[in-house]
Design an enzyme around this catalytic site. Structure first.
Site, PDB file in Angstrom:
ATOM      1  N   SER A  84       0.825  -1.212   0.000  1.00 41.95           N
ATOM      2  CA  SER A  84       0.000   0.000   0.000  1.00 41.95           C
ATOM      3  C   SER A  84       0.856   1.257   0.000  1.00 41.95           C
ATOM      4  CB  SER A  84      -0.838   0.052   1.278  1.00 41.95           C
ATOM      5  OG  SER A  84      -1.620  -1.075   1.405  1.00 41.95           O
TER       6      SER A  84
ATOM      7  N   HIS B 144      -1.342  -2.694  -7.204  1.00 39.08           N
ATOM      8  CA  HIS B 144      -1.978  -2.384  -5.922  1.00 39.08           C
ATOM      9  C   HIS B 144      -3.499  -2.461  -6.044  1.00 39.08           C
ATOM     10  CE1 HIS B 144      -2.948   0.821  -2.680  1.00 39.08           C
ATOM     11  NE2 HIS B 144      -2.968  -0.374  -2.160  1.00 39.08           N
TER      12      HIS B 144
ATOM     13  N   GLU C 220      -4.029   0.329  -8.819  1.00 37.75           N
ATOM     14  CA  GLU C 220      -2.944   1.280  -9.094  1.00 37.75           C
ATOM     15  C   GLU C 220      -1.737   0.495  -9.605  1.00 37.75           C
ATOM     16  OE1 GLU C 220      -2.560   5.113  -6.223  1.00 37.75           O
ATOM     17  OE2 GLU C 220      -2.607   3.222  -5.167  1.00 37.75           O
TER      18      GLU C 220
ATOM     19  N   ASN D 239      -3.670   6.052  -1.169  1.00 39.27           N
ATOM     20  CA  ASN D 239      -3.385   6.090   0.270  1.00 39.27           C
ATOM     21  C   ASN D 239      -2.674   7.371   0.713  1.00 39.27           C
ATOM     22  OD1 ASN D 239      -4.679   3.728   0.961  1.00 39.27           O
ATOM     23  ND2 ASN D 239      -2.935   2.480   0.320  1.00 39.27           N
TER      24      ASN D 239
HETATM   25  N1  LIG Z   1      -6.050  -4.018   3.956  1.00 37.01           N
HETATM   26  C1  LIG Z   1      -6.179  -3.223   2.941  1.00 37.01           C
HETATM   27  O1  LIG Z   1      -7.173  -2.464   2.837  1.00 37.01           O
HETATM   28  C2  LIG Z   1      -5.158  -3.215   1.840  1.00 37.01           C
HETATM   29  C3  LIG Z   1      -5.469  -2.625   0.610  1.00 37.01           C
HETATM   30  C4  LIG Z   1      -4.526  -2.653  -0.425  1.00 37.01           C
HETATM   31  C5  LIG Z   1      -3.285  -3.235  -0.201  1.00 37.01           C
HETATM   32  N2  LIG Z   1      -2.998  -3.790   1.023  1.00 37.01           N
HETATM   33  C6  LIG Z   1      -1.680  -4.409   1.180  1.00 37.01           C
HETATM   34  O2  LIG Z   1      -1.792  -5.805   1.008  1.00 37.01           O
HETATM   35  C7  LIG Z   1      -0.841  -6.481   1.828  1.00 37.01           C
HETATM   36  C8  LIG Z   1      -1.563  -7.454   2.731  1.00 37.01           C
HETATM   37  O3  LIG Z   1      -2.521  -6.765   3.515  1.00 37.01           O
HETATM   38  P1  LIG Z   1      -3.754  -7.533   4.190  1.00 37.01           P
HETATM   39  O4  LIG Z   1      -4.736  -6.476   4.562  1.00 37.01           O
HETATM   40  O5  LIG Z   1      -4.176  -8.667   3.345  1.00 37.01           O
HETATM   41  O6  LIG Z   1      -3.060  -8.078   5.517  1.00 37.01           O
HETATM   42  P2  LIG Z   1      -3.494  -9.333   6.421  1.00 37.01           P
HETATM   43  O7  LIG Z   1      -2.939  -9.065   7.781  1.00 37.01           O
HETATM   44  O8  LIG Z   1      -4.965  -9.614   6.275  1.00 37.01           O
HETATM   45  O9  LIG Z   1      -2.725 -10.565   5.731  1.00 37.01           O
HETATM   46  C9  LIG Z   1      -1.343 -10.664   5.658  1.00 37.01           C
HETATM   47  C10 LIG Z   1      -1.012 -12.136   5.427  1.00 37.01           C
HETATM   48  O10 LIG Z   1       0.396 -12.231   5.159  1.00 37.01           O
HETATM   49  C11 LIG Z   1       0.829 -13.427   5.746  1.00 37.01           C
HETATM   50  N3  LIG Z   1       2.268 -13.430   5.908  1.00 37.01           N
HETATM   51  C12 LIG Z   1       3.045 -12.778   6.805  1.00 37.01           C
HETATM   52  N4  LIG Z   1       4.349 -13.107   6.628  1.00 37.01           N
HETATM   53  C13 LIG Z   1       4.380 -13.972   5.577  1.00 37.01           C
HETATM   54  C14 LIG Z   1       5.423 -14.696   4.931  1.00 37.01           C
HETATM   55  N5  LIG Z   1       6.701 -14.564   5.303  1.00 37.01           N
HETATM   56  N6  LIG Z   1       5.093 -15.491   3.897  1.00 37.01           N
HETATM   57  C15 LIG Z   1       3.800 -15.622   3.504  1.00 37.01           C
HETATM   58  N7  LIG Z   1       2.781 -14.984   4.084  1.00 37.01           N
HETATM   59  C16 LIG Z   1       3.070 -14.177   5.118  1.00 37.01           C
HETATM   60  C17 LIG Z   1       0.084 -13.479   7.073  1.00 37.01           C
HETATM   61  O11 LIG Z   1       0.092 -14.794   7.604  1.00 37.01           O
HETATM   62  C18 LIG Z   1      -1.301 -13.018   6.660  1.00 37.01           C
HETATM   63  O12 LIG Z   1      -2.130 -14.113   6.270  1.00 37.01           O
HETATM   64  C19 LIG Z   1      -0.065  -5.394   2.569  1.00 37.01           C
HETATM   65  O13 LIG Z   1       1.084  -5.067   1.843  1.00 37.01           O
HETATM   66  C20 LIG Z   1      -1.057  -4.233   2.562  1.00 37.01           C
HETATM   67  O14 LIG Z   1      -0.428  -2.977   2.669  1.00 37.01           O
HETATM   68  C21 LIG Z   1      -3.910  -3.804   2.033  1.00 37.01           C
END
Ligand SMILES: NC(=O)c1ccc[n+]([C@@H]2O[C@H](COP(=O)([O-])OP(=O)(O)OC[C@H]3O[C@@H](n4cnc5c(N)ncnc54)[C@H](O)[C@@H]3O)[C@@H](O)[C@H]2O)c1
Length: 292
Positions: free
Chosen positions: A120, A141, A153, A191
């Site tokens: 993000s 993204h 994005e 963001n």
């Molecule tokens: N939440 C949002 O609204 C949003 C929107 C766009 C982008 N993002 C981005 O997407 C990414 C994930 O966010 P999320 O909201 O899904 O988080 P989340 O906490 O729901 O999920 C993250 C996942 O990553 C896994 N993980 C951690 N370390 C790992 C590893 N070494 N190998 C494999 N898996 C691993 C965790 O077990 C977890 O299941 C981040 O970079 C975040 O910035 C989030």
């Protein structure tokens, strides 16, 4: 342009599951990877539930749901990503976590495979430098929830080559999403604008200007936002919100991006929003109840 037929998704959290869902529904073979079998099982159950909801909403037929599910596999073994044409990393928003994943993943991927991050906020150029393929690395993204949100994005790093960019743009269009192109600066476009607004809503709560309910009602009815900013923060995940504010603060060196201490406190408590059952609202009962 490279041909993309199979996708690897790293991280079976909210975003990884959403990305796997839309890719499988669009006809790609998808392999989902996370740290444990339990997380994969939970992720596959979430995807199944979300596909079923699309069937009840008339957006998908039951045969399409079954076909999409049959295209998704999952495991806690990174080696299973060896055949994919494009790997999309959607793991926790921490640079060290992502770097470690790339170090383990790159030797496994085909040399010609593309690698993308769903970060993000983190620098695409810096993340690319932690891979063996900066020219075949970029930011793709997606927005949350992925099946519902139209925008993606696209962010090039300094070394991303044109073929990678064109392939990513074409891939996103096959998912029926709209692309916007952002330059590689902290938090990109969405963001950069959204998170300071959410952080300001948390300051408004912290300074006692309004309650959780007052702030969310004010922005829903007063600014016509479909969700209040605190409800949205819980939806994004408060850990992710804090990480993005830290990236903005560190990357742009402007005090206007300082994370609100109340946001820090919620994250320290492990109250990360919907995904942990509690944040600015408590989700453990029938209806969400404000926690302040
Ligand atoms: N939440 C949002 O609204 C949003 C929107 C766009 C982008 N993002 C981005 O997407 C990414 C994930 O966010 P999320 O909201 O899904 O988080 P989340 O906490 O729901 O999920 C993250 C996942 O990553 C896994 N993980 C951690 N370390 C790992 C590893 N070494 N190998 C494999 N898996 C691993 C965790 O077990 C977890 O299941 C981040 O970079 C975040 O910035 C989030």
């Amino acid at each position: 342009m490279a041909t993309i037929q199979s996708i690897g998704v790293i991280g079976a959290g909210q975003m990884g599951c959403g990305i796997a869902h839309v890719c499988a529904a669009a006809g790609y073979k998808v392999h989902l990877y996370d740290l444990s079998r339990d997380r994969i099982e939970a992720g596959l159950a979430t995807i199944n539930g979300n596909l079923a909801r699309q069937v009840s909403n008339g957006k998908l037929s039951d045969d399409e749901r079954k076909a999409a599910l049959s295209r998704i596999s999952g495991s806690a073994d990174l080696n299973d990503l060896a055949p994919v044409d494009l790997a999309i990393e959607a793991a926790t928003e921490e640079e060290a976590v992502k770097r470690k994943i790339y170090a383990q993943l790159c030797p496994i991927l085909k040399p010609e495979a593309l690698l993308a991050t769903n970060t993000s906020s983190l620098s695409i150029t810096r993340l690319a430098s932690a891979t063996d393929r900066p020219e075949r690395f970029m930011g793709i993204h997606f927005m949350n929830p992925v099946p519902a949100m139209k925008l993606v994005e696209l962010v090039r790093g300094i070394a991303t080559d044109e073929t990678t960019f064109t392939t990513a743009r074409e891939f996103v269009s096959t998912l029926d999403k709209t692309v916007t192109v952002a330059e590689d600066f902290p938090a990109f476009i969405v963001n950069r604008i959204l998170l300071p607004m959410i952080n300001e809503a948390i300051y408004t709560l912290y300074e006692g200007v309004g309650s959780v309910d007052a702030i969310d009602t004010a922005m829903k009815l007063g600014a016509n936002h479909p969700m209040g900013p605190l409800q949205l923060a819980d939806f994004i995940g408060l850990d992710t919100c804090l990480s993005i504010m830290q990236v903005l603060h560190d990357g742009l060196a402007d005090s206007k991006y300082r994370p609100c201490p109340l946001l820090v406190k919620y994250v320290e408590a492990g109250w990360l929003g919907r995904k942990t059952g509690r944040g600015f609202y408590d989700y453990r009962g029938e209806t969400p109840v404000p926690t302040r």
